[in-house]
Design a protein around this motif. Structure first.
Motif, PDB file in Angstrom:
ATOM      1  N   ARG A 195       0.829  -1.202  -0.092  1.00  0.00           N
ATOM      2  CA  ARG A 195      -0.063  -0.060   0.225  1.00  0.00           C
ATOM      3  C   ARG A 195       0.788   1.354   0.151  1.00  0.00           C
ATOM      4  O   ARG A 195       1.902   1.387   0.723  1.00  0.00           O
ATOM      5  CB  ARG A 195      -0.898  -0.118   1.271  1.00  0.00           C
ATOM      6  CG  ARG A 195      -1.885  -1.070   1.320  1.00  0.00           C
ATOM      7  CD  ARG A 195      -2.956  -0.940   2.381  1.00  0.00           C
ATOM      8  NE  ARG A 195      -3.748  -2.278   2.455  1.00  0.00           N
ATOM      9  CZ  ARG A 195      -4.930  -2.232   1.732  1.00  0.00           C
ATOM     10  NH1 ARG A 195      -5.155  -1.471   0.919  1.00  0.00           N
ATOM     11  NH2 ARG A 195      -5.848  -3.524   1.878  1.00  0.00           N
TER      12      ARG A 195
ATOM     13  N   GLN B 158       0.222   5.584  -0.722  1.00  0.00           N
ATOM     14  CA  GLN B 158      -0.977   6.611  -0.998  1.00  0.00           C
ATOM     15  C   GLN B 158      -2.127   6.123  -1.086  1.00  0.00           C
ATOM     16  O   GLN B 158      -2.733   5.423  -0.517  1.00  0.00           O
ATOM     17  CB  GLN B 158      -0.008   7.476  -2.167  1.00  0.00           C
ATOM     18  CG  GLN B 158       0.987   8.313  -1.788  1.00  0.00           C
ATOM     19  CD  GLN B 158       1.355   9.511  -2.423  1.00  0.00           C
ATOM     20  OE1 GLN B 158       0.784   9.624  -3.528  1.00  0.00           O
ATOM     21  NE2 GLN B 158       2.184  10.338  -2.046  1.00  0.00           N
ATOM     22  N   GLN B 159      -2.670   6.449  -2.456  1.00  0.00           N
ATOM     23  CA  GLN B 159      -4.226   6.179  -2.734  1.00  0.00           C
ATOM     24  C   GLN B 159      -4.213   4.657  -3.431  1.00  0.00           C
ATOM     25  O   GLN B 159      -5.129   4.186  -4.085  1.00  0.00           O
ATOM     26  CB  GLN B 159      -4.841   6.983  -3.768  1.00  0.00           C
ATOM     27  CG  GLN B 159      -3.961   7.327  -4.968  1.00  0.00           C
ATOM     28  CD  GLN B 159      -4.857   8.276  -5.918  1.00  0.00           C
ATOM     29  OE1 GLN B 159      -6.065   8.309  -5.791  1.00  0.00           O
ATOM     30  NE2 GLN B 159      -4.019   8.988  -6.858  1.00  0.00           N
ATOM     31  N   TRP B 160      -3.064   4.090  -3.510  1.00  0.00           N
ATOM     32  CA  TRP B 160      -2.767   2.616  -4.344  1.00  0.00           C
ATOM     33  C   TRP B 160      -2.463   1.528  -3.423  1.00  0.00           C
ATOM     34  O   TRP B 160      -1.970   1.610  -2.296  1.00  0.00           O
ATOM     35  CB  TRP B 160      -1.613   2.846  -5.173  1.00  0.00           C
ATOM     36  CG  TRP B 160      -1.796   4.055  -6.204  1.00  0.00           C
ATOM     37  CD1 TRP B 160      -1.300   5.199  -6.173  1.00  0.00           C
ATOM     38  CD2 TRP B 160      -2.735   3.918  -7.468  1.00  0.00           C
ATOM     39  NE1 TRP B 160      -1.574   6.148  -7.254  1.00  0.00           N
ATOM     40  CE2 TRP B 160      -2.444   5.145  -7.995  1.00  0.00           C
ATOM     41  CE3 TRP B 160      -3.448   2.838  -8.184  1.00  0.00           C
ATOM     42  CZ2 TRP B 160      -2.824   5.540  -9.334  1.00  0.00           C
ATOM     43  CZ3 TRP B 160      -3.853   3.216  -9.307  1.00  0.00           C
ATOM     44  CH2 TRP B 160      -3.710   4.385 -10.039  1.00  0.00           C
ATOM     45  N   SER B 161      -3.134   0.352  -3.934  1.00  0.00           N
ATOM     46  CA  SER B 161      -2.451  -0.878  -3.327  1.00  0.00           C
ATOM     47  C   SER B 161      -1.933  -1.770  -4.453  1.00  0.00           C
ATOM     48  O   SER B 161      -2.696  -1.747  -5.731  1.00  0.00           O
ATOM     49  CB  SER B 161      -3.544  -1.402  -2.420  1.00  0.00           C
ATOM     50  OG  SER B 161      -4.538  -1.809  -3.178  1.00  0.00           O
TER      51      SER B 161
ATOM     52  N   ARG C  54      -6.809   1.352  -7.333  1.00  0.00           N
ATOM     53  CA  ARG C  54      -6.866   2.645  -6.952  1.00  0.00           C
ATOM     54  C   ARG C  54      -7.617   2.577  -5.793  1.00  0.00           C
ATOM     55  O   ARG C  54      -8.507   1.623  -5.586  1.00  0.00           O
ATOM     56  CB  ARG C  54      -7.285   3.493  -7.904  1.00  0.00           C
ATOM     57  CG  ARG C  54      -6.932   4.934  -7.665  1.00  0.00           C
ATOM     58  CD  ARG C  54      -7.029   5.888  -8.822  1.00  0.00           C
ATOM     59  NE  ARG C  54      -8.376   5.722  -9.261  1.00  0.00           N
ATOM     60  CZ  ARG C  54      -8.888   6.339 -10.776  1.00  0.00           C
ATOM     61  NH1 ARG C  54      -7.838   6.670 -11.526  1.00  0.00           N
ATOM     62  NH2 ARG C  54     -10.082   6.019 -10.964  1.00  0.00           N
ATOM     63  N   LYS C  55      -7.716   3.575  -4.718  1.00  0.00           N
ATOM     64  CA  LYS C  55      -8.524   3.575  -3.478  1.00  0.00           C
ATOM     65  C   LYS C  55      -9.924   3.494  -3.920  1.00  0.00           C
ATOM     66  O   LYS C  55     -10.744   3.017  -3.325  1.00  0.00           O
ATOM     67  CB  LYS C  55      -8.250   4.735  -2.327  1.00  0.00           C
ATOM     68  CG  LYS C  55      -8.697   6.028  -3.213  1.00  0.00           C
ATOM     69  CD  LYS C  55      -8.406   7.080  -2.100  1.00  0.00           C
ATOM     70  CE  LYS C  55      -8.315   8.296  -2.758  1.00  0.00           C
ATOM     71  NZ  LYS C  55      -8.311   9.497  -1.877  1.00  0.00           N
ATOM     72  N   ASP C  56     -10.369   3.925  -4.996  1.00  0.00           N
ATOM     73  CA  ASP C  56     -11.934   4.120  -5.680  1.00  0.00           C
ATOM     74  C   ASP C  56     -12.129   2.706  -6.210  1.00  0.00           C
ATOM     75  O   ASP C  56     -13.057   2.355  -6.649  1.00  0.00           O
ATOM     76  CB  ASP C  56     -11.943   5.076  -6.519  1.00  0.00           C
ATOM     77  CG  ASP C  56     -11.382   5.372  -7.678  1.00  0.00           C
ATOM     78  OD1 ASP C  56     -10.671   3.918  -7.948  1.00  0.00           O
ATOM     79  OD2 ASP C  56     -11.624   6.191  -8.528  1.00  0.00           O
TER      80      ASP C  56
ATOM     81  N   VAL D 204      -5.940  -0.994 -12.449  1.00  0.00           N
ATOM     82  CA  VAL D 204      -5.124  -0.265 -13.504  1.00  0.00           C
ATOM     83  C   VAL D 204      -4.263  -1.505 -14.151  1.00  0.00           C
ATOM     84  O   VAL D 204      -3.313  -1.940 -13.477  1.00  0.00           O
ATOM     85  CB  VAL D 204      -4.232   0.764 -12.909  1.00  0.00           C
ATOM     86  CG1 VAL D 204      -3.518   1.513 -14.165  1.00  0.00           C
ATOM     87  CG2 VAL D 204      -5.048   1.946 -12.418  1.00  0.00           C
TER      88      VAL D 204
ATOM     89  N   LYS E 212       0.643   5.936 -15.125  1.00  0.00           N
ATOM     90  CA  LYS E 212      -0.380   5.044 -14.385  1.00  0.00           C
ATOM     91  C   LYS E 212      -0.656   5.384 -12.957  1.00  0.00           C
ATOM     92  O   LYS E 212      -1.802   5.273 -12.607  1.00  0.00           O
ATOM     93  CB  LYS E 212      -0.176   3.716 -14.693  1.00  0.00           C
ATOM     94  CG  LYS E 212       0.024   3.132 -16.125  1.00  0.00           C
ATOM     95  CD  LYS E 212      -0.024   1.544 -16.083  1.00  0.00           C
ATOM     96  CE  LYS E 212      -0.083   1.358 -17.681  1.00  0.00           C
ATOM     97  NZ  LYS E 212      -0.198  -0.194 -17.739  1.00  0.00           N
ATOM     98  N   VAL E 213       0.406   5.944 -12.391  1.00  0.00           N
ATOM     99  CA  VAL E 213       0.399   6.060 -10.881  1.00  0.00           C
ATOM    100  C   VAL E 213       0.487   7.529 -10.506  1.00  0.00           C
ATOM    101  O   VAL E 213      -0.011   7.974  -9.314  1.00  0.00           O
ATOM    102  CB  VAL E 213       1.400   5.336 -10.103  1.00  0.00           C
ATOM    103  CG1 VAL E 213       1.267   3.820 -10.396  1.00  0.00           C
ATOM    104  CG2 VAL E 213       3.025   5.847 -10.483  1.00  0.00           C
TER     105      VAL E 213
ATOM    106  N   GLU F 128      -0.484  11.604 -10.402  1.00  0.00           N
ATOM    107  CA  GLU F 128      -1.764  12.473 -10.652  1.00  0.00           C
ATOM    108  C   GLU F 128      -1.332  13.427 -11.824  1.00  0.00           C
ATOM    109  O   GLU F 128      -1.977  13.562 -12.703  1.00  0.00           O
ATOM    110  CB  GLU F 128      -2.218  13.287  -9.461  1.00  0.00           C
ATOM    111  CG  GLU F 128      -2.598  12.641  -8.483  1.00  0.00           C
ATOM    112  CD  GLU F 128      -3.215  13.387  -7.364  1.00  0.00           C
ATOM    113  OE1 GLU F 128      -3.244  14.908  -7.715  1.00  0.00           O
ATOM    114  OE2 GLU F 128      -3.618  12.869  -6.477  1.00  0.00           O
TER     115      GLU F 128
END
Length: 239
Positions: free
Chosen positions: A139, A141-144, A154-156, A160, A212-213, A215
């Motif tokens: 994990r 930031q907003q990724w795993s 992504r957290k939502d 990807v 891909k990762v 922003e």
């Protein structure tokens, strides 16, 4: 050992027939397509080990087709291009091509490139099996990253897709967070003995991974460039 299956994609029938005959004589199974529609159909049937793809074709060109192959985690791609400018070759590599050959070319040169790319693929597959066997979930930031499934999430909940090369590079960064890694070290970690002197493919892989990762891939905050040093993964990583 079964024959490697090569897919030739070129709108020039003479080139398709010449290379199909030549590669068949060197014990490869060869299929051919004259456009993107035929290529997609053959890919959907599976069992393609490598694609030789012409850059300049009417309709959907080689760059967009190469992008499609990478998006579906397809086989390695060698681009054929009539352009000799470095910038055109770099664009192809950034789209996900594994190598390129400039037209006009000697068939045995293409054969040597095919053998080299297929050797790297075998080495990557073996390394990937070892990674998956030891993989967990990372994990940051907003990724795993689910190592066993090779999924970047992504957290939502959006998945990807990652190519084999992108997965291996990201895993190396996650194993060595907040540490400067030189290009040579990254090559060694991701390619092992297959790494070649002055290989610049790491830069292309980092560029694709940033898209891909990050922003804003043009102003990366996760994978930072360390001038004169290499790259550093700046995020806090947990397992």
């Amino acid at each position: 050992m079964s024959q490697a299956h090569i897919l030739m994609v070129d709108d020039n029938q003479d080139i398709r027939e010449l290379l199909s005959t030549y590669l068949s004589q060197h014990d490869y199974q060869v299929s051919s397509a004259e456009n993107g529609e035929q290529m997609r159909h053959l890919l959907s049937r599976g069992s393609i080990d490598l694609i030789v793809l012409d850059l300049m074709m009417p309709g959907e060109d080689g760059l967009s087709l190469c992008r499609h192959v990478r998006e579906v985690s397809g086989p390695p791609v060698i681009m054929l291009t009539a352009m000799s400018e470095d910038a055109d070759c770099v664009v192809g590599l950034e789209m996900g091509a594994d190598d390129y050959v400039t037209k006009p070319f000697v068939p045995r040169v293409l054969l040597a490139r095919i053998k080299a790319v297929l050797r790297r693929k075998v080495s990557q597959d073996v390394s990937e099996e070892r990674l998956v066997a030891d993989a967990g979930q990372w994990r940051f930031q907003q990724w795993s990253l689910d190592g066993s499934q090779r999924q970047l999430i992504r957290k939502d909940g959006v998945l990807v897709p990652l190519s084999t090369a992108e997965f291996k590079l990201l895993e190396v960064f996650l194993q060595h967070p907040q540490r400067v890694l030189s290009r040579d070290q990254l090559l060694s970690f991701t390619k092992g003995r297959e790494a070649e002197p002055f290989d610049r493919s790491i830069d292309n892989q980092v560029s694709r991974l940033r898209k891909k990762v990050e922003e804003d891939p043009q102003n990366p905050t996760l994978i930072k460039t360390v001038w004169g040093g290499g790259y550093m993964f700046s995020a806090v990583v947990t397992r």
